[in-house]
Structures are given as C-alpha cells and as structure tokens.
Design a protein around this motif. Structure first.
Motif, PDB file in Angstrom:
ATOM      1  N   GLU A  89       0.843  -1.188   0.000  1.00 21.66           N
ATOM      2  CA  GLU A  89       0.000   0.000   0.000  1.00 21.66           C
ATOM      3  C   GLU A  89       0.882   1.243   0.000  1.00 21.66           C
ATOM      4  OE1 GLU A  89      -3.330   2.108   2.933  1.00 21.66           O
ATOM      5  OE2 GLU A  89      -2.446   0.164   3.447  1.00 21.66           O
ATOM      6  N   GLN A  90       0.575   2.215  -0.868  1.00 21.82           N
ATOM      7  CA  GLN A  90       1.444   3.360  -1.058  1.00 21.82           C
ATOM      8  C   GLN A  90       1.242   4.473  -0.032  1.00 21.82           C
ATOM      9  OE1 GLN A  90       4.098   3.487  -3.344  1.00 21.82           O
ATOM     10  NE2 GLN A  90       3.508   1.340  -3.216  1.00 21.82           N
ATOM     11  N   CYS A  91       0.081   4.556   0.595  1.00 23.65           N
ATOM     12  CA  CYS A  91      -0.168   5.588   1.601  1.00 23.65           C
ATOM     13  C   CYS A  91      -0.626   4.931   2.894  1.00 23.65           C
ATOM     14  CB  CYS A  91      -1.217   6.589   1.104  1.00 23.65           C
ATOM     15  SG  CYS A  91      -0.694   7.506  -0.363  1.00 23.65           S
ATOM     16  N   PRO A  92       0.251   4.138   3.513  1.00 25.51           N
ATOM     17  CA  PRO A  92      -0.168   3.367   4.668  1.00 25.51           C
ATOM     18  C   PRO A  92      -0.172   4.199   5.942  1.00 25.51           C
ATOM     19  CG  PRO A  92       2.136   2.977   4.259  1.00 25.51           C
ATOM     20  CD  PRO A  92       1.657   3.931   3.188  1.00 25.51           C
ATOM     21  N   ASP A 101       4.428  13.395 -18.027  1.00 26.64           N
ATOM     22  CA  ASP A 101       3.573  14.552 -17.768  1.00 26.64           C
ATOM     23  C   ASP A 101       2.528  14.271 -16.695  1.00 26.64           C
ATOM     24  OD1 ASP A 101       4.940  15.988 -19.681  1.00 26.64           O
ATOM     25  OD2 ASP A 101       3.475  15.601 -21.281  1.00 26.64           O
ATOM     26  N   ASP A 102       2.106  13.015 -16.589  1.00 30.69           N
ATOM     27  CA  ASP A 102       1.072  12.670 -15.617  1.00 30.69           C
ATOM     28  C   ASP A 102       1.655  12.110 -14.325  1.00 30.69           C
ATOM     29  OD1 ASP A 102       2.015  10.328 -16.651  1.00 30.69           O
ATOM     30  OD2 ASP A 102       0.041   9.415 -17.029  1.00 30.69           O
ATOM     31  N   ALA A 103       2.928  12.402 -14.048  1.00 29.46           N
ATOM     32  CA  ALA A 103       3.563  11.910 -12.824  1.00 29.46           C
ATOM     33  C   ALA A 103       2.789  12.387 -11.598  1.00 29.46           C
ATOM     34  CB  ALA A 103       5.008  12.395 -12.748  1.00 29.46           C
ATOM     35  N   ASP A 104       2.660  11.504 -10.631  1.00 33.00           N
ATOM     36  CA  ASP A 104       1.946  11.825  -9.397  1.00 33.00           C
ATOM     37  C   ASP A 104       2.632  12.972  -8.668  1.00 33.00           C
ATOM     38  OD1 ASP A 104      -0.093  10.850  -7.219  1.00 33.00           O
ATOM     39  OD2 ASP A 104       1.821  11.077  -6.184  1.00 33.00           O
ATOM     40  N   LEU A 105       1.845  13.923  -8.180  1.00 33.84           N
ATOM     41  CA  LEU A 105       2.401  15.093  -7.513  1.00 33.84           C
ATOM     42  C   LEU A 105       3.255  14.697  -6.310  1.00 33.84           C
ATOM     43  CD1 LEU A 105       2.472  18.216  -7.266  1.00 33.84           C
ATOM     44  CD2 LEU A 105       0.479  18.016  -5.757  1.00 33.84           C
ATOM     45  N   GLY A 106       2.811  13.704  -5.567  1.00 34.18           N
ATOM     46  CA  GLY A 106       3.554  13.292  -4.384  1.00 34.18           C
ATOM     47  C   GLY A 106       4.895  12.672  -4.705  1.00 34.18           C
ATOM     48  N   GLU A 107       5.041  12.085  -5.898  1.00 35.45           N
ATOM     49  CA  GLU A 107       6.282  11.409  -6.271  1.00 35.45           C
ATOM     50  C   GLU A 107       7.182  12.251  -7.168  1.00 35.45           C
ATOM     51  OE1 GLU A 107       5.264   7.720  -8.073  1.00 35.45           O
ATOM     52  OE2 GLU A 107       4.262   6.922  -6.288  1.00 35.45           O
ATOM     53  N   PRO A 153      -2.111  15.773   2.990  1.00 39.25           N
ATOM     54  CA  PRO A 153      -2.968  15.997   1.818  1.00 39.25           C
ATOM     55  C   PRO A 153      -2.768  17.388   1.235  1.00 39.25           C
ATOM     56  CG  PRO A 153      -4.252  16.153   3.843  1.00 39.25           C
ATOM     57  CD  PRO A 153      -2.879  15.680   4.247  1.00 39.25           C
ATOM     58  N   VAL A 154      -2.917  17.497  -0.079  1.00 36.06           N
ATOM     59  CA  VAL A 154      -2.858  18.796  -0.758  1.00 36.06           C
ATOM     60  C   VAL A 154      -4.289  19.293  -0.946  1.00 36.06           C
ATOM     61  CG1 VAL A 154      -2.168  20.008  -2.848  1.00 36.06           C
ATOM     62  CG2 VAL A 154      -0.719  18.175  -1.941  1.00 36.06           C
ATOM     63  N   PRO A 155      -4.645  20.429  -0.380  1.00 41.87           N
ATOM     64  CA  PRO A 155      -6.021  20.924  -0.519  1.00 41.87           C
ATOM     65  C   PRO A 155      -6.376  21.176  -1.981  1.00 41.87           C
ATOM     66  CG  PRO A 155      -4.818  22.156   1.164  1.00 41.87           C
ATOM     67  CD  PRO A 155      -3.814  21.320   0.440  1.00 41.87           C
ATOM     68  N   THR A 156      -7.628  20.981  -2.307  1.00 45.16           N
ATOM     69  CA  THR A 156      -8.097  21.232  -3.673  1.00 45.16           C
ATOM     70  C   THR A 156      -7.816  22.665  -4.102  1.00 45.16           C
ATOM     71  OG1 THR A 156      -9.853  19.592  -3.364  1.00 45.16           O
ATOM     72  CG2 THR A 156     -10.111  21.148  -5.174  1.00 45.16           C
ATOM     73  N   ALA A 157      -7.906  23.588  -3.152  1.00 49.58           N
ATOM     74  CA  ALA A 157      -7.680  25.002  -3.468  1.00 49.58           C
ATOM     75  C   ALA A 157      -6.237  25.280  -3.882  1.00 49.58           C
ATOM     76  CB  ALA A 157      -8.042  25.862  -2.264  1.00 49.58           C
ATOM     77  N   ALA A 158      -5.336  24.345  -3.592  1.00 52.96           N
ATOM     78  CA  ALA A 158      -3.911  24.560  -3.900  1.00 52.96           C
ATOM     79  C   ALA A 158      -3.510  23.919  -5.221  1.00 52.96           C
ATOM     80  CB  ALA A 158      -3.046  24.007  -2.767  1.00 52.96           C
ATOM     81  N   PRO A 186       3.781  17.553  -0.175  1.00 57.48           N
ATOM     82  CA  PRO A 186       4.255  17.520  -1.566  1.00 57.48           C
ATOM     83  C   PRO A 186       4.655  18.872  -2.128  1.00 57.48           C
ATOM     84  CG  PRO A 186       2.334  16.107  -1.317  1.00 57.48           C
ATOM     85  CD  PRO A 186       2.491  16.865  -0.024  1.00 57.48           C
ATOM     86  N   LEU A 187       3.959  19.951  -1.760  1.00 54.26           N
ATOM     87  CA  LEU A 187       4.293  21.263  -2.309  1.00 54.26           C
ATOM     88  C   LEU A 187       5.601  21.785  -1.719  1.00 54.26           C
ATOM     89  CD1 LEU A 187       0.844  23.075  -2.554  1.00 54.26           C
ATOM     90  CD2 LEU A 187       1.951  21.465  -4.111  1.00 54.26           C
ATOM     91  N   ARG A 188       5.784  21.602  -0.415  1.00 55.94           N
ATOM     92  CA  ARG A 188       7.058  22.010   0.179  1.00 55.94           C
ATOM     93  C   ARG A 188       8.198  21.174  -0.391  1.00 55.94           C
ATOM     94  NH1 ARG A 188       4.016  22.617   5.158  1.00 55.94           N
ATOM     95  NH2 ARG A 188       4.648  20.533   5.815  1.00 55.94           N
ATOM     96  N   ARG A 189       7.934  19.907  -0.678  1.00 58.50           N
ATOM     97  CA  ARG A 189       8.974  19.043  -1.247  1.00 58.50           C
ATOM     98  C   ARG A 189       9.369  19.512  -2.642  1.00 58.50           C
ATOM     99  NH1 ARG A 189       6.838  14.332   0.387  1.00 58.50           N
ATOM    100  NH2 ARG A 189       5.815  13.860  -1.578  1.00 58.50           N
ATOM    101  N   LEU A 190       8.401  19.965  -3.422  1.00 58.77           N
ATOM    102  CA  LEU A 190       8.715  20.513  -4.744  1.00 58.77           C
ATOM    103  C   LEU A 190       9.545  21.787  -4.629  1.00 58.77           C
ATOM    104  CD1 LEU A 190       5.414  19.976  -6.762  1.00 58.77           C
ATOM    105  CD2 LEU A 190       7.662  18.988  -7.269  1.00 58.77           C
ATOM    106  N   ARG A 191       9.212  22.632  -3.656  1.00 59.43           N
ATOM    107  CA  ARG A 191      10.008  23.843  -3.455  1.00 59.43           C
ATOM    108  C   ARG A 191      11.445  23.487  -3.091  1.00 59.43           C
ATOM    109  NH1 ARG A 191       5.142  25.626  -0.635  1.00 59.43           N
ATOM    110  NH2 ARG A 191       4.078  27.231  -1.877  1.00 59.43           N
ATOM    111  N   ILE A 192      11.610  22.480  -2.236  1.00 63.35           N
ATOM    112  CA  ILE A 192      12.956  22.065  -1.820  1.00 63.35           C
ATOM    113  C   ILE A 192      13.745  21.546  -3.008  1.00 63.35           C
ATOM    114  CG2 ILE A 192      14.249  20.375  -0.461  1.00 63.35           C
ATOM    115  CD1 ILE A 192      11.996  20.581   1.655  1.00 63.35           C
ATOM    116  N   VAL A 193      13.153  20.663  -3.807  1.00 58.37           N
ATOM    117  CA  VAL A 193      13.899  20.083  -4.924  1.00 58.37           C
ATOM    118  C   VAL A 193      14.226  21.150  -5.957  1.00 58.37           C
ATOM    119  CG1 VAL A 193      12.015  19.332  -6.477  1.00 58.37           C
ATOM    120  CG2 VAL A 193      14.100  17.972  -6.294  1.00 58.37           C
ATOM    121  N   CYS A 194      13.340  22.103  -6.140  1.00 55.35           N
ATOM    122  CA  CYS A 194      13.615  23.204  -7.070  1.00 55.35           C
ATOM    123  C   CYS A 194      14.821  24.010  -6.590  1.00 55.35           C
ATOM    124  CB  CYS A 194      12.379  24.095  -7.191  1.00 55.35           C
ATOM    125  SG  CYS A 194      12.580  25.429  -8.381  1.00 55.35           S
TER     126      CYS A 194
END
Length: 238
Positions: free
Chosen positions: A5-8, A166-172, A128-133, A197-205
């Motif tokens: 399971e990926q989100c245990p 292009d369809d890579a999962d945001l979390g990965e 979780p990433v809110p829908t608004a984000a 996930p959003l903070r992780r993208l900022r870090i990798v950037c």
C-alpha cells in the motif's frame, strides 16, 4: 508480485538494511549482497518468509559506523523497498534489484530476533494537498521540472536522463526529479523527510537550481549515473 500500500498508516516490523545512501520512494536500488546476515535476509525475501518481499533502508549518520547498535547511528526517517529481482551466485552471494516503496519513522531496533537487524516502524504518509492549492501545485511542478532540465542539460548527455512523465503523481514528482541528480546525502534526506508535496517541490527546485549553478560556474560535469554506479554503488557498502 503484490505492491505494498502506497499511503499506509499504522505500525509494522521490518528487516532493516542500513546504508550510506538515502533511498527515495519510486527509485530502484541495485545491491550486491555478500555479508552472511544479509544473504539470509535475501533468502527470506526470495522465499516469502518476509511479508510482501519488503525491507527497510535507512541512511547511516556517519560513514565510519560499521555496526548499528542504536537509533542514534542512523537517520530516523527511512524508506522501505521491495525485492524485484534476485540472482544467486555460485558462492552464495546475491545480485538483487529492489524498488523503493514507502517512508517510515523508526521506533525501535531489535538485534536478537533475527540474524539481521529488525525495526519497529511507523508508516509516514504525505500530508494531503487541498483542492484550493491545485493551481499552485501545477505552477510549482513546472518550475521544478525547469530546474531539473537545467541541471540535467548541464550535467549529462541527452541520452543519460529523461523528464518524468507529464502525468507523474504530484507526491512522487520531487523524488523522480531528484533521482537523476547527484545530491548530497543530507539533501536527499531532507527530501525524504518532508511530508508535504508542495514544500517538497520547493525544496527540490531550490536544490537543483543550486547544483545547476555550481555545474555551470565550475564547468565540471560529473560522471553519468550509469558510470558513477561502477565506482560508488551502494552494493559496495554492505
């Protein structure tokens, strides 16, 4: 083979393999197994004595640590990995390939319950990433992909890397972007420990932009990942 399971959530007990590397979810890890206790672990993985063919990998806090005897010897956040291929050599060693699965936080270490190290872990799901984000997420993903392209064009030949789908999962996505890049252990650990996930993208950037700047300024190009593995592969660290 059934994928874990990926989100245990909850607690589990896993065999533990300390290494001088940080394993990021979704990435592949080749290992050359020669130490007797890890030969036994591999045999138990192959036969299914270890549930779901899954074990944990944690990074050593100091390269000189040869025997893990306490939680202070390793980072507290690690990643499980699932055996995908195993080849037994004539002298009893193994060449294996695993695929990283899910993050965990170490709770306890047990040295006497098996020939190899065992650990009690808590699974560590993403926030979780809110829908608004969603709009912000798309923008961050594009910026991070651009940073990844800049790094790879400075570091590798065109056929040594490829952008995530292009369809890579945001979390990965951050893990996939980091997989092509030679980041220090501490930077990879920072990515692994970030649960949003959003903070992780900022870090990798930020990390890839920094490393691309170093490459462009120094005019130095590292070995491609396939060649680098010949010299610094995790299999030499067992």
């Amino acid at each position: 083979m059934t994928e874990p399971e990926q989100c245990p959530s909850g607690t589990a007990t896993l065999p533990l393999f300390p290494l001088q590397t940080v394993l990021l979810p979704g990435t592949h890890l080749p290992l050359h197994i020669f130490e007797p206790r890890y030969r036994q672990l591999t045999a138990d993985l192959v036969t299914g004595n270890v549930p779901e063919h899954e074990f944990g990998v944690v990074a050593l806090r100091a390269p000189l640590v040869r025997e893990v005897s306490g939680l202070d010897h390793v980072y507290s956040i690690g990643c499980s990995t699932v055996l995908r291929e195993a080849k037994r050599l004539p002298d009893g060693r193994y060449d294996v390939v695993t695929r990283a699965a899910r993050r965990f936080r170490l709770r306890e270490l047990h040295r006497a319950s098996a020939p190899y190290l065992m650990a009690v872990v808590d699974w560590l799901p993403d926030d979780p990433v809110p829908t608004a984000a969603e709009s912000t997420a798309r923008q961050l993903a594009e910026v991070a992909r651009t940073a990844h392209q800049r790094y790879c064009e400075a570091a590798w030949h065109a056929d040594d890397w490829h952008p995530p789908h292009d369809d890579a999962d945001l979390g990965e996505l951050a893990y996939q972007l980091a997989a092509d890049c030679l980041l220090p252990l501490e930077d990879r650990q920072l990515l692994l420990e970030e649960t949003h996930p959003l903070r992780r993208l900022r870090i990798v950037c930020r990390l890839l932009t920094r490393e691309a700047g170093f490459l462009e300024t120094l005019g130095a190009v590292p070995l491609p990942p396939t060649e680098l593995a010949t010299f610094t592969k995790p299999s030499d660290l067992n």
